[in-house]
Design a protein around this motif. Structure first.
Motif, PDB file in Angstrom:
ATOM      1  N   GLU A   2       0.835  -1.191   0.000  1.00 17.66           N
ATOM      2  CA  GLU A   2       0.000   0.000   0.000  1.00 17.66           C
ATOM      3  C   GLU A   2       0.874   1.247   0.000  1.00 17.66           C
ATOM      4  OE1 GLU A   2      -3.782  -1.773   2.600  1.00 17.66           O
ATOM      5  OE2 GLU A   2      -2.322  -0.428   3.546  1.00 17.66           O
ATOM      6  N   ALA A   3       0.380   2.313  -0.644  1.00 20.40           N
ATOM      7  CA  ALA A   3       1.082   3.595  -0.653  1.00 20.40           C
ATOM      8  C   ALA A   3       0.605   4.433   0.530  1.00 20.40           C
ATOM      9  CB  ALA A   3       0.807   4.332  -1.961  1.00 20.40           C
ATOM     10  N   TRP A   4       1.576   4.978   1.303  1.00 19.16           N
ATOM     11  CA  TRP A   4       1.260   5.808   2.461  1.00 19.16           C
ATOM     12  C   TRP A   4       1.870   7.195   2.260  1.00 19.16           C
ATOM     13  CZ3 TRP A   4      -1.752   4.778   6.783  1.00 19.16           C
ATOM     14  CH2 TRP A   4      -2.303   3.487   6.825  1.00 19.16           C
ATOM     15  N   LEU A   5       1.052   8.205   2.480  1.00 17.36           N
ATOM     16  CA  LEU A   5       1.414   9.579   2.143  1.00 17.36           C
ATOM     17  C   LEU A   5       2.453  10.154   3.096  1.00 17.36           C
ATOM     18  CD1 LEU A   5       0.716  11.984   0.260  1.00 17.36           C
ATOM     19  CD2 LEU A   5      -0.934  12.707   2.012  1.00 17.36           C
ATOM     20  N   SER A   6       3.391  10.908   2.526  1.00 19.23           N
ATOM     21  CA  SER A   6       4.339  11.675   3.324  1.00 19.23           C
ATOM     22  C   SER A   6       4.150  13.164   3.050  1.00 19.23           C
ATOM     23  CB  SER A   6       5.775  11.252   3.001  1.00 19.23           C
ATOM     24  OG  SER A   6       6.694  12.066   3.696  1.00 19.23           O
ATOM     25  N   CYS A   7       4.482  13.608   1.843  1.00 19.77           N
ATOM     26  CA  CYS A   7       4.342  15.018   1.466  1.00 19.77           C
ATOM     27  C   CYS A   7       3.422  15.134   0.262  1.00 19.77           C
ATOM     28  CB  CYS A   7       5.699  15.623   1.123  1.00 19.77           C
ATOM     29  SG  CYS A   7       6.953  15.490   2.430  1.00 19.77           S
ATOM     30  N   ALA A   8       2.592  16.176   0.231  1.00 15.11           N
ATOM     31  CA  ALA A   8       1.660  16.349  -0.890  1.00 15.11           C
ATOM     32  C   ALA A   8       1.415  17.833  -1.153  1.00 15.11           C
ATOM     33  CB  ALA A   8       0.350  15.618  -0.627  1.00 15.11           C
ATOM     34  N   PRO A   9       2.426  18.568  -1.627  1.00 13.18           N
ATOM     35  CA  PRO A   9       2.217  19.987  -1.952  1.00 13.18           C
ATOM     36  C   PRO A   9       1.465  20.139  -3.272  1.00 13.18           C
ATOM     37  CG  PRO A   9       4.403  19.337  -2.630  1.00 13.18           C
ATOM     38  CD  PRO A   9       3.801  18.132  -1.955  1.00 13.18           C
ATOM     39  N   ARG A  10       0.865  21.291  -3.451  1.00 14.81           N
ATOM     40  CA  ARG A  10       0.332  21.587  -4.771  1.00 14.81           C
ATOM     41  C   ARG A  10       1.497  21.660  -5.744  1.00 14.81           C
ATOM     42  NH1 ARG A  10      -4.935  22.750  -5.030  1.00 14.81           N
ATOM     43  NH2 ARG A  10      -6.014  23.174  -3.058  1.00 14.81           N
ATOM     44  N   PHE A  11       1.299  21.157  -6.955  1.00 10.50           N
ATOM     45  CA  PHE A  11       2.416  21.033  -7.878  1.00 10.50           C
ATOM     46  C   PHE A  11       3.002  22.395  -8.237  1.00 10.50           C
ATOM     47  CE2 PHE A  11       4.356  20.363 -12.090  1.00 10.50           C
ATOM     48  CZ  PHE A  11       5.246  19.362 -11.755  1.00 10.50           C
ATOM     49  N   LYS A  12       2.169  23.412  -8.394  1.00 13.72           N
ATOM     50  CA  LYS A  12       2.681  24.733  -8.746  1.00 13.72           C
ATOM     51  C   LYS A  12       3.554  25.295  -7.621  1.00 13.72           C
ATOM     52  CE  LYS A  12      -1.506  27.207  -7.212  1.00 13.72           C
ATOM     53  NZ  LYS A  12      -0.838  27.917  -6.088  1.00 13.72           N
ATOM     54  N   ASP A  13       3.207  24.985  -6.362  1.00 15.74           N
ATOM     55  CA  ASP A  13       4.026  25.439  -5.241  1.00 15.74           C
ATOM     56  C   ASP A  13       5.361  24.702  -5.213  1.00 15.74           C
ATOM     57  OD1 ASP A  13       1.975  27.127  -4.458  1.00 15.74           O
ATOM     58  OD2 ASP A  13       1.101  25.654  -3.089  1.00 15.74           O
ATOM     59  N   PHE A  14       5.328  23.413  -5.555  1.00 16.14           N
ATOM     60  CA  PHE A  14       6.574  22.652  -5.603  1.00 16.14           C
ATOM     61  C   PHE A  14       7.485  23.177  -6.696  1.00 16.14           C
ATOM     62  CE2 PHE A  14       8.807  19.298  -7.956  1.00 16.14           C
ATOM     63  CZ  PHE A  14       9.778  18.979  -7.025  1.00 16.14           C
ATOM     64  N   VAL A  15       6.927  23.519  -7.858  1.00 14.93           N
ATOM     65  CA  VAL A  15       7.736  24.028  -8.959  1.00 14.93           C
ATOM     66  C   VAL A  15       8.466  25.297  -8.543  1.00 14.93           C
ATOM     67  CG1 VAL A  15       7.648  25.020 -11.291  1.00 14.93           C
ATOM     68  CG2 VAL A  15       6.322  22.965 -10.752  1.00 14.93           C
ATOM     69  N   GLU A  16       7.777  26.196  -7.856  1.00 16.68           N
ATOM     70  CA  GLU A  16       8.409  27.430  -7.385  1.00 16.68           C
ATOM     71  C   GLU A  16       9.534  27.124  -6.398  1.00 16.68           C
ATOM     72  OE1 GLU A  16       5.425  29.941  -5.774  1.00 16.68           O
ATOM     73  OE2 GLU A  16       4.344  30.208  -7.666  1.00 16.68           O
ATOM     74  N   LEU A  17       9.281  26.205  -5.486  1.00 17.18           N
ATOM     75  CA  LEU A  17      10.300  25.825  -4.509  1.00 17.18           C
ATOM     76  C   LEU A  17      11.502  25.203  -5.195  1.00 17.18           C
ATOM     77  CD1 LEU A  17      11.395  25.153  -1.664  1.00 17.18           C
ATOM     78  CD2 LEU A  17       9.981  23.086  -1.725  1.00 17.18           C
ATOM     79  N   TYR A  18      11.257  24.325  -6.145  1.00 15.62           N
ATOM     80  CA  TYR A  18      12.351  23.627  -6.820  1.00 15.62           C
ATOM     81  C   TYR A  18      13.222  24.603  -7.599  1.00 15.62           C
ATOM     82  CZ  TYR A  18      14.836  20.200  -9.659  1.00 15.62           C
ATOM     83  OH  TYR A  18      15.817  19.457 -10.268  1.00 15.62           O
ATOM     84  N   HIS A  19      12.592  25.570  -8.317  1.00 11.96           N
ATOM     85  CA  HIS A  19      13.367  26.558  -9.071  1.00 11.96           C
ATOM     86  C   HIS A  19      14.240  27.398  -8.133  1.00 11.96           C
ATOM     87  CE1 HIS A  19      12.076  25.818 -13.093  1.00 11.96           C
ATOM     88  NE2 HIS A  19      10.793  26.075 -12.868  1.00 11.96           N
ATOM     89  N   SER A  20      13.661  27.808  -7.007  1.00 10.52           N
ATOM     90  CA  SER A  20      14.427  28.618  -6.055  1.00 10.52           C
ATOM     91  C   SER A  20      15.593  27.833  -5.477  1.00 10.52           C
ATOM     92  CB  SER A  20      13.513  29.105  -4.928  1.00 10.52           C
ATOM     93  OG  SER A  20      12.470  29.916  -5.420  1.00 10.52           O
ATOM     94  N   ALA A  21      15.347  26.558  -5.132  1.00  6.52           N
ATOM     95  CA  ALA A  21      16.409  25.733  -4.553  1.00  6.52           C
ATOM     96  C   ALA A  21      17.504  25.440  -5.573  1.00  6.52           C
ATOM     97  CB  ALA A  21      15.818  24.426  -4.025  1.00  6.52           C
ATOM     98  N   ARG A  22      17.112  25.264  -6.837  1.00  4.36           N
ATOM     99  CA  ARG A  22      18.118  24.984  -7.869  1.00  4.36           C
ATOM    100  C   ARG A  22      18.996  26.202  -8.120  1.00  4.36           C
ATOM    101  NH1 ARG A  22      16.058  22.664 -13.515  1.00  4.36           N
ATOM    102  NH2 ARG A  22      15.099  24.747 -13.585  1.00  4.36           N
ATOM    103  N   GLU A  23      18.401  27.402  -8.132  1.00  6.25           N
ATOM    104  CA  GLU A  23      19.191  28.618  -8.309  1.00  6.25           C
ATOM    105  C   GLU A  23      20.175  28.813  -7.160  1.00  6.25           C
ATOM    106  OE1 GLU A  23      16.455  31.801  -8.781  1.00  6.25           O
ATOM    107  OE2 GLU A  23      15.735  31.145 -10.753  1.00  6.25           O
ATOM    108  N   ALA A  24      19.759  28.391  -5.962  1.00  8.63           N
ATOM    109  CA  ALA A  24      20.639  28.507  -4.795  1.00  8.63           C
ATOM    110  C   ALA A  24      21.548  27.299  -4.644  1.00  8.63           C
ATOM    111  CB  ALA A  24      19.798  28.689  -3.526  1.00  8.63           C
ATOM    112  N   GLN A  25      21.456  26.342  -5.574  1.00 13.51           N
ATOM    113  CA  GLN A  25      22.253  25.114  -5.560  1.00 13.51           C
ATOM    114  C   GLN A  25      22.042  24.317  -4.262  1.00 13.51           C
ATOM    115  OE1 GLN A  25      26.322  26.268  -6.374  1.00 13.51           O
ATOM    116  NE2 GLN A  25      25.904  26.521  -8.561  1.00 13.51           N
ATOM    117  N   HIS A  26      20.766  24.222  -3.885  1.00 13.85           N
ATOM    118  CA  HIS A  26      20.392  23.501  -2.660  1.00 13.85           C
ATOM    119  C   HIS A  26      19.492  22.305  -2.948  1.00 13.85           C
ATOM    120  CE1 HIS A  26      21.188  27.268   0.031  1.00 13.85           C
ATOM    121  NE2 HIS A  26      22.290  26.591  -0.250  1.00 13.85           N
TER     122      HIS A  26
END
Length: 282
Positions: free
Chosen positions: A250-274
């Protein structure tokens, strides 16, 4: 409970001898009526595996299970147990910090998953105490177990939202990473779980076949994700990025952000090399 559990632990440890019944195995099946000559009142079993099953027929007196991974470097952070539907005849305790903590009562809800943190390098010591009031001729205790590693997302508090660091780590280490919409959320008080039905999904990664393709006409992925009932999960519009762990198929949930919010976070983290790992945003 702590005083009673501590007294029971000292009693069982006094009765236990150093002998064991099996070694280097994932699963065990035995009878409370057939015991080793030197086993004493507490029958002992040693299993060296990260996942397996236990079936104790005709439960009598007590059974001690020592569960350790078969990799010496592994440090299990949690133990999860899922009883079989017909499991009856014994309560299950886990040793933590020198005391016994009740994990599963005799006759508790069938097929409910119980998890508890462990002492790490020591693996997990599990005590099964037979119910002296039950008719052992009609009883059998059965469950599957999993030892979860420190990196497992399942050890995080189940209902607490992930912070940015946990989310970026989850896309790298989770058993499944899926983008999709919520079709429905059903609640099951008998199992103390809620089930999220995910549709129009894109599967980036999954450990097994929890998510399956719809008929050939649509070709999209579809699946179900479990969460504890106490989290009060509700359906919402839009696309989400679901991450989590797989337990007992069975799949058990850990994190479930809205995808658009994740995209913003990922771009910011990539620019900061984090970013801990690369992730395809398409």
């Amino acid at each position: 409970m702590s005083r009673r559990g501590s007294g029971l632990l000292r009693f069982l440890q006094t009765l236990c001898l150093l002998s064991c019944c099996t070694a280097d195995m994932c699963s065990w099946s035995g009878s409370g009526l057939v015991r080793e000559p030197l086993s004493g009142p507490v029958q002992q079993v040693r299993l060296r595996c990260s996942a397996g099953s236990v079936r104790w027929l005709f439960p009598r007196l007590a059974l001690r299970l020592l569960l350790k991974p078969n990799v010496a470097s592994s440090r299990p952070a949690a133990l999860c147990i899922k009883a079989t539907r017909a499991s009856r005849g014994a309560a299950v305790y886990v040793e933590r910090g020198g005391e016994l903590q009740l994990l599963m009562e005799d006759g508790e809800r069938p097929e409910q998953v119980h998890c508890i943190s462990t002492d790490g390098a020591q693996g997990a010591a599990v005590f099964l105490q037979a119910n002296p009031q039950s008719d052992i001729r009609r009883r059998a205790v059965g469950f599957r177990y999993e030892l979860l590693q420190e990196k497992s997302t399942a050890s995080r508090a189940a209902c607490r939202p992930c912070n940015d660091s946990e989310l970026l780590q989850a896309i790298c280490t989770s058993d499944f990473v899926v983008r999709g919409s919520i079709r429905n959320v059903s609640h099951h008080p008998e199992r103390q779980t809620s089930v999220i039905e995910v549709e129009e999904a894109q599967v980036y990664r999954q450990r097994s076949g929890v998510f399956e393709r719809e008929p050939v006409i649509s070709g999209q992925w579809h699946g179900h994700i479990h969460t504890p009932l106490q989290c009060h999960v509700k359906a919402g519009p839009g696309q989400f990025l679901f991450t989590g762990a797989e337990h007992f198929g069975e799949a058990w949930l850990s994190c479930a952000p809205r995808f658009k919010d994740f995209v913003e976070l990922y771009h910011s983290a990539r620019e900061a090399q984090h970013i801990p790992c690369d992730f395809p945003l398409h």
